[in-house]
Motif scaffolding. Structure first.
Motif, short mmCIF file in Angstrom:
data_model
loop_
_atom_site.label_atom_id
_atom_site.label_comp_id
_atom_site.label_asym_id
_atom_site.label_seq_id
_atom_site.Cartn_x
_atom_site.Cartn_y
_atom_site.Cartn_z
N GLU A 100 55.07 84.58 -28.39
CA GLU A 100 53.86 84.39 -27.60
C GLU A 100 54.15 84.55 -26.11
O GLU A 100 53.41 85.21 -25.37
N ARG A 122 55.02 88.22 -25.21
CA ARG A 122 53.81 89.04 -25.30
C ARG A 122 52.90 88.78 -24.11
O ARG A 122 52.32 89.72 -23.54
N LEU A 123 52.81 87.53 -23.68
CA LEU A 123 51.97 87.19 -22.54
C LEU A 123 52.49 87.84 -21.26
O LEU A 123 51.69 88.37 -20.46
N LEU A 177 46.57 77.37 -22.58
CA LEU A 177 48.02 77.56 -22.66
C LEU A 177 48.74 76.44 -21.92
O LEU A 177 48.22 75.86 -20.96
#
Length: 395
Positions: free
Chosen positions: A13, A16-17, A42
């Motif tokens: 995650e 990817r962010l 988040l």
């Protein structure tokens, strides 16, 4: 970056962010990204880490080009990292002397190790800081088993099976953001340990360009390197990595072109002479390497002053190792008289260069109140105790 941010970042995650954010440059974009990501639910650690990486990737383009878009950084690690183009040149020297496996002791975020692995060398990359070593491991992951990263002190590493070493001793306080320089007595590993190892194993030792020359061992090659006008580092080469008969070298890189000046020792400066039609400013690497005399003789030039690194000549020739200027005329040094002279000549764009005089170019520029369509270079220096103000054009 702290451990919590690193843990949040090194997840599918998190990575990817970072990729989705791309490059963030302006403070306003940072604020907007943080607000948007926090509003989406988040965690603070993940938001801080991802936005921080997006900013650092933007800054890293100058050193790593397109490779920056898949790398991770700490602020301090990026500031201290070797430019990838320079790291590739270092790696080429290792490869050309037959080295196949190199230990990078003090690898930081992996800039030099990328250069080694990128030309097919096996690399053992070592850093004593856990977070920095983890980031280096990520950056070197594409090279698989050819690049191994270890978190350890350089002094504790088993070097069996290694052909040569690259040493970049920590010359600043520990940390990932703000750091300060420390004296050689506090380097890690110590300078004595570094030089002892370099005396036993072929080595390249990366140091700051202002390193005390009296501490340079007699049996190494000292190579100062500049990139686009900035002198960035000194590398000491030992053993088979040092070239025969060379003890001083200045490597000058501008854009994609590189030129090198070498000598068996410091060279004598050229004789002092009267101002000629041209003034030449030696590159910082040439000055640090004390090879000004070598350049002067190639230009049939002399020194304007024995203690100031400006050369002068009458021949319309230049060199990759200098910036050259054609002298138009000598102008008054008094600020008011100088301002009038520049106004009379219609000069509104002025490059100001100075050596050997206590002048703040930014403050002087304000006082000159420049206006007009013409451009020129102003060279401020002295000959003995006499101020010299020259109007010139770059060539």
């Amino acid at each position: 970056m702290d451990h919590a941010e690193l843990t949040a970042l090194l997840t599918p995650e998190g990575l990817r962010l970072v990729d989705e954010l791309g490059v963030i440059v302006s403070p306003a974009d940072v604020t907007g990204a943080v607000s948007r990501l926090r509003a989406s639910g988040l965690s603070p650690d993940l938001v801080s880490a991802a936005v921080g990486q997006a900013r650092l990737r933007g800054r890293a383009r100058a050193k790593f080009g397109p490779f920056a878009e898949r790398m991770l950084f700490t602020r301090a690690g990026l500031e201290q990292a070797t430019r990838l183009s320079v790291a590739a040149r270092h790696a080429g020297r290792f490869r050309d002397t037959g080295v196949t496996r190199v230990a990078d002791l003090g690898c930081g975020i992996g800039g030099d190790a990328l250069g080694f692995a990128g030309i097919g060398l096996d690399v053992l990359a070592v850093d004593a800081d856990e977070i920095t070593a983890a980031i280096a491991a990520y950056n070197l992951a594409p090279f698989g088993d050819a690049a191994t990263v270890t978190c350890a002190r350089a002094e504790d590493v088993d070097l069996s099976g290694v052909d040569a070493v690259w040493l970049d001793p920590a010359r600043r306080t520990a940390g990932h953001t703000e750091t300060t320089r420390v004296g050689a007595a506090d380097w890690s590993p110590s300078l004595d340990w570094v030089f002892d190892l370099a005396g036993r194993v072929p080595a390249g030792v990366k140091l700051g360009p202002a390193f005390d020359r009296t501490l340079i061992p007699d049996d190494v090659e000292a190579q100062w390197i500049s990139v686009d006008g900035s002198t960035i580092e000194l590398v000491l080469w030992s053993g088979t990595l040092a070239r025969d008969g060379i003890r001083r070298a200045a490597l000058v890189i501008r854009g994609d072109a590189a030129h090198e000046l070498t000598a068996g020792d410091d060279t004598d400066d050229a004789a002092v002479r009267e101002l000629g039609e041209y003034v030449h400013e030696p590159d910082g690497a040439v000055i640090r390497a004390r090879l000004i005399g070598e350049v002067a003789r190639s230009l049939e030039a002399g020194m304007l002053d024995p203690k100031i690194a400006y050369l002068t000549s009458d021949a319309a020739v230049t060199s990759p190792f200098v910036q050259s200027f054609r002298v138009r005329e000598r102008l008054p040094s008094d600020v008011k008289a100088l301002a009038r002279a520049l106004k009379d000549r219609g000069i509104g764009t002025l490059e100001i260069k100075k050596r050997g005089v206590d002048v703040d170019p930014a403050a002087l520029r304000t006082k000159l109140k420049l206006r007009g369509p013409e451009s020129a270079t102003l060279i401020l220096t002295r000959v003995g105790s006499t101020r010299l103000t020259l109007l010139a054009d770059r060539i």
